[in-house]
Design an enzyme around this catalytic site. Structure first.
Site, PDB file in Angstrom:
ATOM      1  N   CYS A 143      -8.423  -5.926  34.038  1.00  0.00           N
ATOM      2  CA  CYS A 143      -9.555  -5.126  33.758  1.00  0.00           C
ATOM      3  C   CYS A 143      -9.986  -4.737  31.865  1.00  0.00           C
ATOM      4  O   CYS A 143      -8.937  -4.641  31.667  1.00  0.00           O
ATOM      5  CB  CYS A 143      -9.520  -3.797  34.984  1.00  0.00           C
ATOM      6  N   CYS A 152      -7.082  -2.404  30.824  1.00  0.00           N
ATOM      7  CA  CYS A 152      -5.930  -3.309  30.652  1.00  0.00           C
ATOM      8  C   CYS A 152      -5.626  -3.311  29.050  1.00  0.00           C
ATOM      9  O   CYS A 152      -5.034  -3.733  28.395  1.00  0.00           O
ATOM     10  CB  CYS A 152      -5.419  -4.722  31.979  1.00  0.00           C
ATOM     11  N   ASP A 154     -32.734 -21.845   1.567  1.00  0.00           N
ATOM     12  CA  ASP A 154     -32.764 -22.779  -0.029  1.00  0.00           C
ATOM     13  C   ASP A 154     -32.926 -23.980   0.013  1.00  0.00           C
ATOM     14  O   ASP A 154     -33.364 -24.668   1.528  1.00  0.00           O
ATOM     15  CB  ASP A 154     -30.992 -23.133   0.000  1.00  0.00           C
ATOM     16  N   ASP A 200     -26.369 -24.584   1.789  1.00  0.00           N
ATOM     17  CA  ASP A 200     -25.455 -24.915   1.413  1.00  0.00           C
ATOM     18  C   ASP A 200     -24.212 -25.153   0.475  1.00  0.00           C
ATOM     19  O   ASP A 200     -23.615 -26.288  -0.109  1.00  0.00           O
ATOM     20  CB  ASP A 200     -25.821 -26.498   1.629  1.00  0.00           C
ATOM     21  N   ASP A 219     -25.816 -21.134  -3.494  1.00  0.00           N
ATOM     22  CA  ASP A 219     -25.659 -19.886  -2.526  1.00  0.00           C
ATOM     23  C   ASP A 219     -25.083 -19.264  -2.515  1.00  0.00           C
ATOM     24  O   ASP A 219     -24.923 -18.277  -1.739  1.00  0.00           O
ATOM     25  CB  ASP A 219     -25.972 -20.936  -1.669  1.00  0.00           C
TER      26      ASP A 219
END
Length: 800
Positions: A98, A101, A505, A693, A697
């Site tokens: 649980c 734990c 972009d 990408d 950026d």
């Protein structure tokens, strides 16, 4: 006669001559010595007071020697060094039942000097531990986990099925005993219930009670052992958990039933004891199956990775360990085999299945000079390719690492739920005791008061609350992985669900990112080797387009080594070669260097100048991605503001923005300009996603609340991003928004279900309307409702 002495840890007696002596303490092995010091250092000295004179199994008798975890071979395979210089390992923790734990393990680990981070995911019991190896050894971490009642072994996707089968087998046996005994108890109970209405002597009732008690005993102490074990270690470490609620409720009912049977008066409840354990155990087993099913998608990418590949060495094809392949080696892949390294094809061609990475089921045909990606599968291709990355830095290895870390980063809403569940069990035990006192004072009926108090304990379910967030999060990560959307942290699902602004972009995001030369204008002839060398020094899409164009026109073209070379962000490249000044880039680069030109166009332009005189101009055009317009409009419908950024000229920006329906756009943007915009949006109180990408950026990606990078982006951009779209599709961007919002809605639904369940059922139990048997069934159902609700959403998405 030999002089025997007891080990200070395990209390087993050995000859004093073989013992390890230290400060009046004696140890039979280094395992006992290590655990003793760990318990003492961490304030767990009460452990020895609680066990008294009871002998313990020494650690080396129960587990493999923890020193093996320090072996160089183990470190090479399972341990990595992160960007901060700390060591990191993924472990599976055995024995977690649980959220308490999880809390106990994390608390114990964080108390150790040298631990930087310790995150445990409740859905699959996988722990990610970061530590300073110069301060703390991994073996000490393993010993600590074992000392508090759990065990750990290294996470290995290829071995997970075997461990899962072992866990299921254990539950099968315990459930088989529980179900067999419970069915027989119910037959006996039928006789008792019939006698209750038609009349039955006390002697017959006592015989039936004894029969039920005999059958209920193995159910409680064998099938229910997992709850007693969890309750024991919880109490030992001052944690009240769900196991304690089940063990307490069942044990008290069992003891009370024995008391009733011996005194031969009243009603025994052995049937309730058996049913409580059986139903809760079945519920826990179904949770294990559901959590494993949700996690399978995340393991599928890294599962079944072979240890060897075939390479060409001394004109012979030989087998080689995957970890021993170096950059530049020639790797051989046959049809039907998995590509395990990134590289460029040097011989052969054929189709590849990239669905594991991109979510696209359509095969991709590749031939010489094209790149192959690790993690894909050859359908009919027999190829040779040159490795461009070793396995540790390959796409496959990177994705597996990111997926592993993603499920261990907990969203804020999960952290809140965990804090709530930490105190839940203590509150329930208090309410149960209070209920018993009130009913006893009111009715003076011990049996009624006792059974109502037991019902309060049993019906409460902290597991539903603990499962509400991690199962939904796992489903969200699974949905994303299937569609080529890689969330680096589960926490990003929550953040992205709250986003109100999207910054895009242009090049490589809205457009394909591969500009092609459509027109060349030469003012005079020049050595194109200089231009080719200049553009080959950059990874910018425009430079790559120029390089590809020159290579197509002259396959023998080569490069030269410049005396000087400098990249100018959002402008271009400046170089010097044998007293010649060389410039290549956009119009702003020319203006900044005092070079005049009259050539203008609404296309993307690349100017090439020698000694401050424009020699050539290239017009390039980039295609807009498929469905870009529809995706942009669908994102608008989600109530998200969209802004397009580009370093390109105004005419090119207007053309693309108009084509996809974006109203807000900025052009001729430098990396600093893009970053400044993100800051401005934050100052306006907006939550921002930045999609890009390239290297230009990375400032904006790092500053945004969520940075998203296309899978074809630069390595550094992928490193600083939060989400990677492996298939480079804008449709994946729309799906990422919808998955995050669906997941966050799912989390809130699950929390509502668990809180509503407890808010309704606990008062009913306190009011005396729920018997223990119904309480046990309700407790299991509440957990299954949460898991089932999460699976429902996955089923819905899989139909899309």
């Amino acid at each position: 006669m030999s002089d025997k002495i007891a080990c200070s840890h395990c209390k087993l007696e050995f000859d004093k001559s073989v013992m390890i002596e230290e400060n009046k303490h004696y140890f039979c092995c280094k395992g006992c010595q290590g655990v003793y010091h760990l318990l003492s250092d961490e304030g767990f000295n009460s452990f020895y007071e609680k066990v008294g004179s009871v002998t313990l199994a020494p650690p080396t008798a129960q587990y493999e020697d923890s020193s093996k975890f320090n072996a160089p071979a183990f470190y090479d395979r399972f341990v990595k060094i992160n960007s901060d210089g700390f060591h990191e390992v993924s472990l599976i923790i055995e024995g977690i039942h649980c959220s308490a734990c999880v809390w106990l393990n994390e608390k114990a680990l964080h108390k150790m000097d040298g631990i930087v981070e310790a995150n445990i995911n409740f859905t699959n019991n996988k722990a990610t531990i970061v530590w300073a190896d110069s301060v703390l050894k991994l073996s000490a971490i393993i010993d600590m986990i074992r000392a508090i009642g759990y065990n750990a072994y290294p996470y290995d996707a290829s071995m997970q099925e075997a461990h899962a089968n072992k866990e299921r087998k254990e539950y099968y046996l315990r459930m088989a005993v529980a179900i067999f005994a419970s069915m027989n108890i119910m037959w006996i109970a039928v006789a008792q219930y019939a006698g209750y209405f038609s009349g039955i002597t006390q002697e017959i009732k006592t015989i039936l009670n004894i029969s039920e008690g005999i059958l209920a005993t193995p159910v409680l102490f064998y099938s229910g052992w997992v709850f007693f074990r969890g309750a024991y270690f919880g109490l030992k470490n001052k944690v009240v958990n769900m196991d304690l609620l089940v063990a307490t409720g069942a044990s008290l009912t069992y003891i009370y039933s024995i008391y009733i049977t011996i005194l031969q008066r009243g009603e025994a409840y052995f049937d309730s004891v058996s049913m409580i354990i059986t139903f809760v155990l079945i519920g826990k087993f179904l949770e294990i199956l559901s959590k494993k099913n949700a996690a399978d998608t995340l393991d599928i990418i890294g599962k079944h990775i072979p240890n060897e590949v075939k390479i060409v060495k001394n004109a012979q094809i030989v087998s080689c360990k995957l970890s021993d392949v170096n950059i530049g080696d020639t790797v051989v892949v046959s049809s039907g085999e998995k590509v395990l390294l990134d590289g460029k094809i040097t011989k052969g061609s054929g189709s590849f299945d990239e669905s594991n990475l991109t979510g696209e089921s359509k095969p991709v045909f590749k031939t010489v000079h094209e790149n192959v990606i690790s993690g894909t599968t050859s359908i009919d291709a027999d190829i040779h390719f040159e490795a461009t990355k070793d396995f540790e830095h390959s796409t496959l290895s990177t994705l597996v690492s990111l997926l592993e870390s993603a499920i261990n980063k907990k969203p804020k809403i999960e952290q809140m739920a965990n804090r709530l569940s930490e105190h839940f069990s203590t509150v329930i035990l208090s309410l149960s005791f209070l209920t018993f006192i009130v009913w006893w004072l009111w009715t003076h009926d011990f049996e009624t008061s006792f059974m109502i108090g037991i019902s309060v304990i049993i019906i409460a379910c902290p597991c539903a609350l603990a499962l509400a967030t991690p199962v939904a999060t796992l489903v969200g990560l699974s949905l994303g992985a299937k569609r080529g959307i890689l969330f680096k942290e589960a926490a990003q699902l929550e953040t992205m669900a709250k986003v109100d602004t999207l910054v895009l972009d242009k090049t490589g995001t809205i457009t394909i990112g591969k500009p092609e030369v459509i027109k060349e204008y030469l003012y005079e002839q020049f050595d194109k080797t200089l231009l080719y060398s200049l553009v080959k020094s950059s990874n910018h899409p425009v430079a790559c387009g120029i390089a590809e164009y020159l290579k197509q026109n002259d396959e023998t073209i080569s490069t030269v080594m410049f005396d000087e070379l400098k990249q100018i962000s959002a402008r271009g490249i400046i170089a010097r070669y044998q007293n010649t000044d060389i410039l290549g880039g956009n119009l702003n680069l020319m203006i900044d260097n005092g070079i005049s030109t009259e050539y203008k166009s609404d296309k993307t332009l690349f100017y090439f100048a020698l000694n401050r005189q424009v020699i050539a101009v290239f017009e390039l055009s980039d295609k807009i991605k498929e469905n870009a317009h529809d995706v942009i409009q669908n994102i608008y419908k989600l109530g998200i503001k969209i802004i397009m950024l580009t370093g390109d000229n105004k005419h090119s920006a207007i053309k693309v923005a108009s084509a996809v329906g974006i109203d807000d756009y900025l052009f001729e943007q430098t990396p600093q300009d893009k970053s400044a915009l993100i800051t401005q949006l934050h100052n306006e109180g907006r939550t921002v996603v930045m999609v890009g990408d390239g290297i230009n950026d990375i400032l904006a990606l790092a500053k945004a609340d969520i940075g998203i990078v296309m899978g074809s982006g630069s390595d550094i951009a992928i490193d600083v991003s939060d989400v990677v779209l492996l298939n480079n599709s804008l449709q994946s961007l729309e799906d990422a928004f919808k998955i995050s919002r669906t997941t966050f809605t799912l989390i809130k639904q699950n929390l509502f279900i668990s809180l509503l369940y407890n808010a309704v059922t606990i008062p009913l139990a306190m009011a005396g309307y729920v018997i223990p048997l119904v309480a046990a069934i309700s407790m299991s159902v509440s957990s299954l409702l949460v898991v089932g609700n999460s699976m429902r959403i996955r089923t819905k998405w899989n139909k899309k």
